[in-house]
Design an enzyme around this catalytic site. Structure first.
Site, PDB file in Angstrom:
ATOM      1  CB  SER A   1       2.574   5.380   8.784  1.00  0.00           C
ATOM      2  OG  SER A   1       3.431   4.399   8.260  1.00  0.00           O
TER       3      SER A   1
ATOM      4  CE  LYS B   1       0.995   2.135   7.397  1.00  0.00           C
ATOM      5  NZ  LYS B   1       0.360   2.634   6.162  1.00  0.00           N
TER       6      LYS B   1
ATOM      7  CE  LYS C   1       5.126   1.956   6.179  1.00  0.00           C
ATOM      8  NZ  LYS C   1       4.364   1.573   4.969  1.00  0.00           N
TER       9      LYS C   1
ATOM     10  CG  ASP D   1       1.982  -0.944   5.293  1.00  0.00           C
ATOM     11  OD1 ASP D   1       2.009  -1.943   4.535  1.00  0.00           O
ATOM     12  OD2 ASP D   1       1.954   0.224   4.865  1.00  0.00           O
TER      13      ASP D   1
ATOM     14  CD  GLU E   1      -1.278  -0.233   4.725  1.00  0.00           C
ATOM     15  OE1 GLU E   1      -1.326   0.144   5.917  1.00  0.00           O
ATOM     16  OE2 GLU E   1      -0.978   0.525   3.799  1.00  0.00           O
TER      17      GLU E   1
ATOM     18  CG  ASP F   1      -0.878   0.841   0.173  1.00  0.00           C
ATOM     19  OD1 ASP F   1      -1.122   1.404  -0.905  1.00  0.00           O
ATOM     20  OD2 ASP F   1      -0.002   1.285   0.959  1.00  0.00           O
TER      21      ASP F   1
ATOM     22  CE  LYS G   1      -0.294   4.700   0.637  1.00  0.00           C
ATOM     23  NZ  LYS G   1       0.903   3.834   0.508  1.00  0.00           N
TER      24      LYS G   1
ATOM     25  N   GLY H   1      -0.942   7.590   3.123  1.00  0.00           N
ATOM     26  CA  GLY H   1      -0.033   8.714   2.910  1.00  0.00           C
ATOM     27  C   GLY H   1       1.212   8.257   2.171  1.00  0.00           C
TER      28      GLY H   1
HETATM   29  O1  OSB Z   1       2.732   1.794   2.438  1.00  0.00           O
HETATM   30  O2  OSB Z   1       1.604   3.312   3.367  1.00  0.00           O
HETATM   31  C1  OSB Z   1       2.643   2.948   2.815  1.00  0.00           C
HETATM   32  C2  OSB Z   1       5.184   5.813   2.881  1.00  0.00           C
HETATM   33  C3  OSB Z   1       5.795   5.647   1.669  1.00  0.00           C
HETATM   34  C4  OSB Z   1       5.399   4.607   0.868  1.00  0.00           C
HETATM   35  C5  OSB Z   1       4.402   3.720   1.273  1.00  0.00           C
HETATM   36  C6  OSB Z   1       3.776   3.898   2.496  1.00  0.00           C
HETATM   37  C7  OSB Z   1       4.201   4.946   3.319  1.00  0.00           C
HETATM   38  C8  OSB Z   1       3.662   5.177   4.657  1.00  0.00           C
HETATM   39  C9  OSB Z   1       3.813   6.574   5.215  1.00  0.00           C
HETATM   40  O3  OSB Z   1       3.191   4.318   5.371  1.00  0.00           O
HETATM   41  C10 OSB Z   1       2.524   7.253   5.410  1.00  0.00           C
HETATM   42  C11 OSB Z   1       2.750   8.715   5.701  1.00  0.00           C
HETATM   43  O4  OSB Z   1       2.951   9.038   6.866  1.00  0.00           O
HETATM   44  O5  OSB Z   1       2.736   9.538   4.756  1.00  0.00           O
HETATM   45 MG    MG Z   2       0.917   0.757   2.891  1.00  0.00          MG
END
Ligand code: OSB
Ligand code: MG
Length: 386
Positions: A150, A176, A178, A203, A228, A253, A277, A305
């Site tokens: 991510s 992925k 953001k 995402d 996402e 999510d 998660k 994550g």
């Molecule tokens: O939406 O997946 C998410 C990190 C913090 C809060 C929400 C998210 C995330 C990530 C990071 O996308 C995923 C990772 O590398 O741990």
């Molecule tokens: Mg997410």
């Protein structure tokens, strides 16, 4: 409980006696800041839970963030919730298995990340007591899991392109990105035109509304694996409406808090992919239910994550071995986050973008208690009263 589960539990002569629980907060600076549509994180404040059982200790991590932005829970809410309610519910009990802790904590509404920390620590203790790898105890079937990354919002497109290049070179199997209004079509266009064939997703962490429907339709041109959580964090209904308007699959999510939410999302057609998660859904027991429900309905899942330390990361690795984790997860190497992780060995990813899971009892990663002690900013041990 199924009959076979009862037999399994009885076969274990020693029960899981919860003698004490230690809460601690550690502070860990990230190697690089991580930015989502709700903000930038430079350093983590992580709540660790240790359950001290007669057969040994179990460890877990609360994935609650520093601020109540991803969800209403945060580090400061998880601590007193465990101290005043969840720990007293399990302290002094003799459990047949970790999953028996779920009904004991059910009176507390919400606070799923806090509950998951307690339940998952018990799973770790149970796995060690049974001398079984955690992933097998959870019902995992694959010993090698697929990894994606991510990539947060950067200061410039050039920086983003460099990062994508680096992660692809490292072998990661899915990228992925953001996104948020103003950091979406432009970056997707740049990344997709440079790498036409990679598995690419995005995402939004709830950055859009239904008023953006024409804008979101433009995401279809980038052949994304999924988008996402485009809409509100607590919504399923309007995601169903949006999914009917998009070719790109929606992945939920934030909206999926438990198996019932997931059932509603399946029934309404709000998504075609689910991010699991374990902290968000309240622990391994609920995560497995969601996994099974998606499998029965032919929706692939993947493991999300939350910028975890090695302890939470090791749990994500174990969960990802379940059969329906068909897509690469946000489960990546320790060194992407930390100068030094609190487990040994650190989580490492092969050149093929996979993690090989250990056959050792528990998670297969040793807890570096000496290092944890140095990172600790507060600590409290709770014991059964009476
Ligand atoms: O939406 O997946 C998410 C990190 C913090 C809060 C929400 C998210 C995330 C990530 C990071 O996308 C995923 C990772 O590398 O741990
Ligand atoms: Mg997410």
């Amino acid at each position: 409980m199924r009959k076979t589960e009862l037999l399994e539990d009885q076969a274990l002569s020693t029960r899981l006696k919860v003698e004490a629980i230690t809460l601690r907060e550690i502070r860990m600076p990230l190697v690089h800041f991580f930015e989502t549509s709700f903000g930038r994180t430079y350093s983590r404040r992580i709540l660790l839970v240790t359950v001290h059982c007669d057969g040994g200790d179990g460890w877990a991590e609360s994935v609650a963030g520093e601020d109540p932005y991803y969800s209403s829970e945060w580090t400061e809410s998880a601590w007193p919730t465990i101290r005043q309610y969840l720990a007293p519910a399990v302290l002094g009990r003799s459990l047949n298995s970790a999953r028996e802790s779920v009904p004991l904590m059910a009176k507390v509404r919400g606070h799923r990340m806090a509950k998951a920390a307690v339940e998952n620590a018990l799973w770790d203790a149970e796995a060690k007591q049974r001398k079984q790898p955690l992933w097998k105890l959870l019902g995992g079937t694959r010993q090698e899991i697929q990894c994606g990354v991510s990539i947060g919002i950067q200061d410039s497109i050039e920086q983003l392109i460099d990062k994508v290049q680096l992660e692809l070179a490292a072998g990661y199997r899915r990228i992925k990105l953001k996104v948020k209004p103003g950091w979406d079509l432009k970056i997707l266009e740049r990344v997709r035109s440079r790498w036409p064939n990679i598995l690419l997703s995005c995402d939004a962490n709830s950055a859009y509304t239904l008023d953006d429907i024409d804008h979101l339709r433009k995401f279809d041109q980038f052949n994304l694996l999924m988008i996402e959580q485009p809409l509100w964090n607590d919504d399923i209904y309007y995601h169903a409406r949006l999914q009917r308007e998009l070719r790109t699959s929606i992945c939920l999510d934030e909206s999926i808090r438990h198996a019932r939410d997931c059932a509603a999302a399946v029934e309404t057609g709000a998504c075609r992919i689910v991010n699991i998660k374990v902290g968000r859904v309240g622990g391994f027991s609920e995560a497995r239910k969601i996994h099974d429900l998606c499998q029965a309905n032919k929706l692939p899942v993947w493991c999300g994550g939350m910028l975890e330390s090695g302890i939470g990361r090791a749990h994500n690795v174990a969960l990802s071995t379940l059969e329906n984790f068909k897509l690469p997860g946000d489960v990546s190497a320790s060194k992407r986050y930390w100068k030094e992780d609190i487990i040994e060995p650190e989580v490492e990813v092969t050149r093929q973008g996979t993690i090989t899971v250990s056959d050792a009892p528990g998670t297969g990663y040793r807890i570096r208690e000496d290092l944890i002690e140095k990172l600790t900013t507060r600590k409290e041990t709770l014991r059964a009263t009476s």
